[in-house]
Write a protein that holds these residues in place. Structure first.
Motif, PDB file in Angstrom:
ATOM      1  N   LEU A 171       0.834  -1.215   0.000  1.00 44.33           N
ATOM      2  CA  LEU A 171       0.000   0.000   0.000  1.00 44.33           C
ATOM      3  C   LEU A 171       0.867   1.263   0.000  1.00 44.33           C
ATOM      4  O   LEU A 171       0.584   2.201  -0.739  1.00 44.33           O
ATOM      5  CB  LEU A 171      -0.912   0.005   1.232  1.00 44.33           C
ATOM      6  CG  LEU A 171      -2.250  -0.714   1.062  1.00 44.33           C
ATOM      7  CD1 LEU A 171      -2.998  -0.752   2.377  1.00 44.33           C
ATOM      8  CD2 LEU A 171      -3.109  -0.049  -0.010  1.00 44.33           C
ATOM      9  N   ARG A 172       1.940   1.240   0.820  1.00 48.18           N
ATOM     10  CA  ARG A 172       2.799   2.437   0.871  1.00 48.18           C
ATOM     11  C   ARG A 172       3.402   2.717  -0.496  1.00 48.18           C
ATOM     12  O   ARG A 172       3.454   3.873  -0.937  1.00 48.18           O
ATOM     13  CB  ARG A 172       3.904   2.253   1.923  1.00 48.18           C
ATOM     14  CG  ARG A 172       3.370   2.491   3.326  1.00 48.18           C
ATOM     15  CD  ARG A 172       4.468   2.685   4.364  1.00 48.18           C
ATOM     16  NE  ARG A 172       3.866   2.523   5.687  1.00 48.18           N
ATOM     17  CZ  ARG A 172       3.919   1.409   6.404  1.00 48.18           C
ATOM     18  NH1 ARG A 172       4.579   0.361   5.937  1.00 48.18           N
ATOM     19  NH2 ARG A 172       3.333   1.340   7.575  1.00 48.18           N
ATOM     20  N   PHE A 178       1.020   8.654  -5.833  1.00 46.66           N
ATOM     21  CA  PHE A 178      -0.016   9.692  -5.991  1.00 46.66           C
ATOM     22  C   PHE A 178       0.184  10.899  -5.080  1.00 46.66           C
ATOM     23  O   PHE A 178      -0.570  11.854  -5.166  1.00 46.66           O
ATOM     24  CB  PHE A 178      -1.405   9.071  -5.735  1.00 46.66           C
ATOM     25  CG  PHE A 178      -1.746   8.016  -6.732  1.00 46.66           C
ATOM     26  CD1 PHE A 178      -2.313   8.354  -7.955  1.00 46.66           C
ATOM     27  CD2 PHE A 178      -1.437   6.689  -6.494  1.00 46.66           C
ATOM     28  CE1 PHE A 178      -2.587   7.375  -8.890  1.00 46.66           C
ATOM     29  CE2 PHE A 178      -1.712   5.715  -7.420  1.00 46.66           C
ATOM     30  CZ  PHE A 178      -2.289   6.052  -8.622  1.00 46.66           C
ATOM     31  N   GLU A 179       1.188  10.834  -4.190  1.00 45.46           N
ATOM     32  CA  GLU A 179       1.355  11.895  -3.195  1.00 45.46           C
ATOM     33  C   GLU A 179       1.491  13.277  -3.837  1.00 45.46           C
ATOM     34  O   GLU A 179       0.782  14.214  -3.467  1.00 45.46           O
ATOM     35  CB  GLU A 179       2.559  11.583  -2.297  1.00 45.46           C
ATOM     36  CG  GLU A 179       2.183  10.630  -1.171  1.00 45.46           C
ATOM     37  CD  GLU A 179       3.377  10.104  -0.399  1.00 45.46           C
ATOM     38  OE1 GLU A 179       3.154   9.454   0.618  1.00 45.46           O
ATOM     39  OE2 GLU A 179       4.533  10.335  -0.846  1.00 45.46           O
ATOM     40  N   GLU A 184      -0.528  18.575  -5.375  1.00 39.83           N
ATOM     41  CA  GLU A 184      -0.613  19.645  -6.390  1.00 39.83           C
ATOM     42  C   GLU A 184      -2.062  20.047  -6.651  1.00 39.83           C
ATOM     43  O   GLU A 184      -2.355  21.189  -6.955  1.00 39.83           O
ATOM     44  CB  GLU A 184       0.026  19.174  -7.703  1.00 39.83           C
ATOM     45  CG  GLU A 184       1.529  19.335  -7.708  1.00 39.83           C
ATOM     46  CD  GLU A 184       2.184  18.749  -8.956  1.00 39.83           C
ATOM     47  OE1 GLU A 184       3.420  18.780  -9.005  1.00 39.83           O
ATOM     48  OE2 GLU A 184       1.463  18.248  -9.862  1.00 39.83           O
ATOM     49  N   ARG A 185      -2.973  19.077  -6.542  1.00 39.73           N
ATOM     50  CA  ARG A 185      -4.393  19.381  -6.789  1.00 39.73           C
ATOM     51  C   ARG A 185      -5.118  19.831  -5.533  1.00 39.73           C
ATOM     52  O   ARG A 185      -6.343  19.993  -5.538  1.00 39.73           O
ATOM     53  CB  ARG A 185      -5.083  18.153  -7.402  1.00 39.73           C
ATOM     54  CG  ARG A 185      -4.576  17.887  -8.817  1.00 39.73           C
ATOM     55  CD  ARG A 185      -5.229  16.683  -9.423  1.00 39.73           C
ATOM     56  NE  ARG A 185      -6.665  16.695  -9.199  1.00 39.73           N
ATOM     57  CZ  ARG A 185      -7.416  15.600  -9.038  1.00 39.73           C
ATOM     58  NH1 ARG A 185      -6.842  14.420  -9.075  1.00 39.73           N
ATOM     59  NH2 ARG A 185      -8.701  15.689  -8.847  1.00 39.73           N
ATOM     60  N   GLY A 186      -4.350  20.004  -4.452  1.00 44.13           N
ATOM     61  CA  GLY A 186      -4.929  20.505  -3.192  1.00 44.13           C
ATOM     62  C   GLY A 186      -5.828  19.487  -2.509  1.00 44.13           C
ATOM     63  O   GLY A 186      -6.737  19.843  -1.757  1.00 44.13           O
ATOM     64  N   LEU A 214      -7.331   1.542  -7.684  1.00 48.66           N
ATOM     65  CA  LEU A 214      -8.354   2.121  -6.797  1.00 48.66           C
ATOM     66  C   LEU A 214      -7.965   3.540  -6.381  1.00 48.66           C
ATOM     67  O   LEU A 214      -8.818   4.447  -6.370  1.00 48.66           O
ATOM     68  CB  LEU A 214      -8.535   1.231  -5.555  1.00 48.66           C
ATOM     69  CG  LEU A 214      -9.031  -0.194  -5.818  1.00 48.66           C
ATOM     70  CD1 LEU A 214      -9.213  -0.951  -4.511  1.00 48.66           C
ATOM     71  CD2 LEU A 214     -10.345  -0.192  -6.607  1.00 48.66           C
ATOM     72  N   ILE A 215      -6.684   3.736  -6.050  1.00 47.20           N
ATOM     73  CA  ILE A 215      -6.264   5.074  -5.614  1.00 47.20           C
ATOM     74  C   ILE A 215      -6.311   6.044  -6.796  1.00 47.20           C
ATOM     75  O   ILE A 215      -6.732   7.197  -6.658  1.00 47.20           O
ATOM     76  CB  ILE A 215      -4.852   5.035  -4.974  1.00 47.20           C
ATOM     77  CG1 ILE A 215      -4.844   4.066  -3.793  1.00 47.20           C
ATOM     78  CG2 ILE A 215      -4.433   6.430  -4.514  1.00 47.20           C
ATOM     79  CD1 ILE A 215      -3.449   3.765  -3.233  1.00 47.20           C
ATOM     80  N   SER A 216      -5.914   5.534  -7.974  1.00 51.28           N
ATOM     81  CA  SER A 216      -5.938   6.393  -9.171  1.00 51.28           C
ATOM     82  C   SER A 216      -7.371   6.835  -9.482  1.00 51.28           C
ATOM     83  O   SER A 216      -7.625   8.000  -9.798  1.00 51.28           O
ATOM     84  CB  SER A 216      -5.318   5.619 -10.326  1.00 51.28           C
ATOM     85  OG  SER A 216      -5.859   5.998 -11.542  1.00 51.28           O
TER      86      SER A 216
END
Ligand code: ADP
Length: 316
Positions: A171-172, A178-179, A184-186, A214-216
């Motif tokens: 998971l990490r 995506f961090e 950047e997208r707040g 899923l995160i994407s």
């Protein structure tokens, strides 16, 4: 259905019909033995009626049996033809995807080098078209990879390793990708992972593929608010949740989104293959993947995987 299993099915059907043919004979013998019918009583006109009835019943049985056998054979043949067609189609998709992957990798490499100025400086009016080509080639490559994965899954040939995996580590690695984008997208990123290692058995790369998908999606469909990733032990399972504060998913679409090529959102990007592949991969790990979306609270995707047996003496 393969040739061998079709033959087995037909053999089972023939045995069943032969056994069924014994029923009227045994019934008749039983009635004879208890004296409900007697051969001596069946003479004259009665004898003709009984004989006729027996012939008609026997004929009906044989004809009925032949009709059913014919229908079963036709169904088995049609099923085999469909199966062959399906296999050919899967092989075709797999071959095409395989052939496309190599040149696309070359295109992408060359475009990346071009954008990085490896072949000389990129003029201001070239920056935008080069970036556009990079984006589209990237998209095409993802689609081709998804098609290849799907055809391998459907053919039962997805290569998968079986090893001990600590879910938090996978998971990490997935979250890390995506961090920057989320920041950047707040968008807020919340990570709540159990401290004790959550062990499962499976393929770390395939599990990462699922978590990344899923995160994407969570990032893609969330204009404001944030994404939360959780992992904890839940009874005999390890439960992973990816939650977002996006528009959510209508109740009638919560299952549809796991169908191939199904896209119900407004996003321009994506092929609609990510979730079906993710669900298949989790299924191959003997787990479950589903979505929940309480009205007005965004979406939550939940993965449950069977927890690996704790090593002797390890604390939970
Ligand atoms: P895609 O490549 O289109 O994202 P997926 O199979 O990953 O394909 O997702 C299928 C569809 O499920 C998406 O097009 C979208 O409509 C919906 N979906 C997936 N994740 C989310 C989410 N986090 N919030 C809202 N809708 C989602």
């Amino acid at each position: 259905m393969g040739d061998a299993s079709a033959r087995r099915l037909m053999a089972r059907f023939n045995t069943a019909v032969s056994v069924m043919a014994l029923i009227p004979i045994l019934t008749f013998l039983y009635l004879l033995s208890i004296g409900s019918v007697s051969v001596s009583g069946a003479h004259g006109l009665t004898g003709v009626y009984v004989g006729l009835a027996l012939v008609i019943a026997g004929l009906g049985f044989v004809l009925g049996q032949q009709l059913i056998r014919d229908m079963v054979r036709r169904l088995v043949d049609a099923n085999q033809r469909l199966q062959r067609l399906n296999d050919q189609q899967a092989a075709f998709v797999s071959n095409v995807a395989h052939e496309l992957r190599a040149p696309l990798t070359v295109f992408k490499g060359a475009l990346d080098n071009l954008a990085d100025g490896l072949y000389g400086p990129v003029g201001p009016e070239q920056v935008q078209p080069v970036a556009m080509c990079q984006r589209e080639v990237g998209r095409l490559k993802r689609l081709v990879t998804d098609l290849l994965d799907l055809s391998r899954i459907e053919a039962g040939k997805l290569p998968m390793v079986q090893q001990s995996v600590v879910v938090q580590e996978v998971l990490r690695a997935s979250i890390q990708l995506f961090e920057v984008q989320l920041k950047e997208r707040g968008l807020r990123l919340t990570v709540e992972l159990a401290e004790a290692p959550l062990g499962v058995t499976g393929d770390p790369e395939r599990l990462e593929q699922v978590f990344v998908n899923l995160i994407s999606n969570a990032a893609k469909f969330t204009p404001r608010g944030g994404v939360t990733v959780r992992a904890r032990r839940a009874g005999e399972a390890v439960r992973i949740e990816v939650e977002d504060t996006g528009p959510g998913i209508a109740a009638e679409n919560l299952e549809r989104i796991f169908d191939k090529f199904e896209r119900v959102g407004e996003s321009e990007e994506g092929s609609g293959l990510g979730l079906p592949i993710a669900r298949d991969i989790i299924g191959l790990h003997r787990g479950r993947l589903w979505a929940e979306s309480p009205p007005g609270q965004g979406s939550r995707f939940i993965v449950e995987l069977p927890a690996a047996a704790q090593p002797q003496g390890a604390a939970s």
